[in-house]
Motif scaffolding. Structure first.
Motif, PDB file in Angstrom:
ATOM      1  N   ASP A  71       4.797   1.758  12.525  1.00 46.32           N
ATOM      2  CA  ASP A  71       4.424   3.107  12.931  1.00 46.32           C
ATOM      3  C   ASP A  71       4.378   4.055  11.737  1.00 46.32           C
ATOM      4  O   ASP A  71       4.967   3.810  10.703  1.00 46.32           O
ATOM      5  N   GLY A  72       3.676   5.139  11.929  1.00 45.21           N
ATOM      6  CA  GLY A  72       3.695   6.213  10.949  1.00 45.21           C
ATOM      7  C   GLY A  72       2.760   6.028   9.777  1.00 45.21           C
ATOM      8  O   GLY A  72       1.773   5.313   9.846  1.00 45.21           O
ATOM      9  N   LYS A  73       3.127   6.693   8.686  1.00 49.53           N
ATOM     10  CA  LYS A  73       2.277   6.780   7.509  1.00 49.53           C
ATOM     11  C   LYS A  73       2.801   5.938   6.348  1.00 49.53           C
ATOM     12  O   LYS A  73       2.380   6.099   5.219  1.00 49.53           O
ATOM     13  N   ASP A  74       3.745   5.043   6.636  1.00 49.91           N
ATOM     14  CA  ASP A  74       4.352   4.202   5.610  1.00 49.91           C
ATOM     15  C   ASP A  74       3.574   2.892   5.484  1.00 49.91           C
ATOM     16  O   ASP A  74       3.546   2.090   6.404  1.00 49.91           O
ATOM     17  N   TRP A  75       2.946   2.694   4.342  1.00 47.91           N
ATOM     18  CA  TRP A  75       2.154   1.499   4.083  1.00 47.91           C
ATOM     19  C   TRP A  75       2.965   0.437   3.326  1.00 47.91           C
ATOM     20  O   TRP A  75       2.459  -0.655   3.076  1.00 47.91           O
ATOM     21  N   SER A  76       4.189   0.743   2.927  1.00 45.09           N
ATOM     22  CA  SER A  76       4.960  -0.204   2.115  1.00 45.09           C
ATOM     23  C   SER A  76       5.403  -1.434   2.897  1.00 45.09           C
ATOM     24  O   SER A  76       5.807  -2.428   2.314  1.00 45.09           O
ATOM     25  N   ASN A  77       5.327  -1.389   4.234  1.00 47.70           N
ATOM     26  CA  ASN A  77       5.659  -2.560   5.048  1.00 47.70           C
ATOM     27  C   ASN A  77       4.490  -3.530   5.152  1.00 47.70           C
ATOM     28  O   ASN A  77       4.589  -4.545   5.839  1.00 47.70           O
TER      29      ASN A  77
END
Length: 164
Positions: A71-77
């Motif tokens: 979810d969200g705006k975190d692309w590091s996953n």
């Protein structure tokens, strides 16, 4: 009389002390070097993602979506490249999955998220909207960040700056 070879205990202890001092001075700078190297490796992976997505959009005559995992705006996953089969019903086909980034960096975007993914148009490979993604080490210890700007053409530019 037989000649003996080797070190005395005192010589060994002094050598170990000198080695410890040298390592304690060198390890932090080595860690910083390796962290910056990881950042410079992650960026090209994302750039190749966009090239692959543009190629798929042009050859498959279907829009291609790139969205973060989770979810969200975190692309590091990590992120997904998907072919849009039916936009109205949100039917997609997975093309490729990119796993979490090595070294636990921060890779975020204010414009692109799970709810608002990067979308490239069929046949042209152009982006539906523009935006930026920022890549830093968590906490920005070296005050260095990379900004990836997605252009309407579907290409990406990279710039280096300082953390704010």
């Amino acid at each position: 009389m037989k000649k003996e070879y080797g070190l005395t205990l005192i010589e060994l202890m002094v050598s170990m002390l000198i080695l410890t001092i040298i390592l304690s001075a060198g390890v932090p700078s080595l860690k910083s070097f390796l962290d910056n190297k990881q950042l410079s490796v992650v960026g090209p992976i994302f750039e190749k993602t966009l090239r692959l997505a543009r190629t798929e959009a042009r050859k498959g005559n279907q829009n291609i979506r790139i969205s973060p995992i989770g979810d969200g705006k975190d692309w590091s996953n990590g992120w997904l490249i998907q072919r849009v089969i039916d936009a109205e019903n949100n039917v997609v086909e997975l093309i490729r999955r990119f796993e979490a980034l090595p070294g636990n960096p921060s890779f975020t975007s204010e414009q692109f998220s799970q709810d608002n993914p990067i979308e490239l148009r069929s046949t042209s490979g152009q982006a539906e909207s523009i935006g930026e993604l920022e890549l830093t080490l968590n906490g920005c210890p070296d005050n260095v960040k990379f900004t990836y700007r997605l252009l309407l053409s579907g290409h990406v530019t990279r710039s280096t700056g300082t953390c704010s």
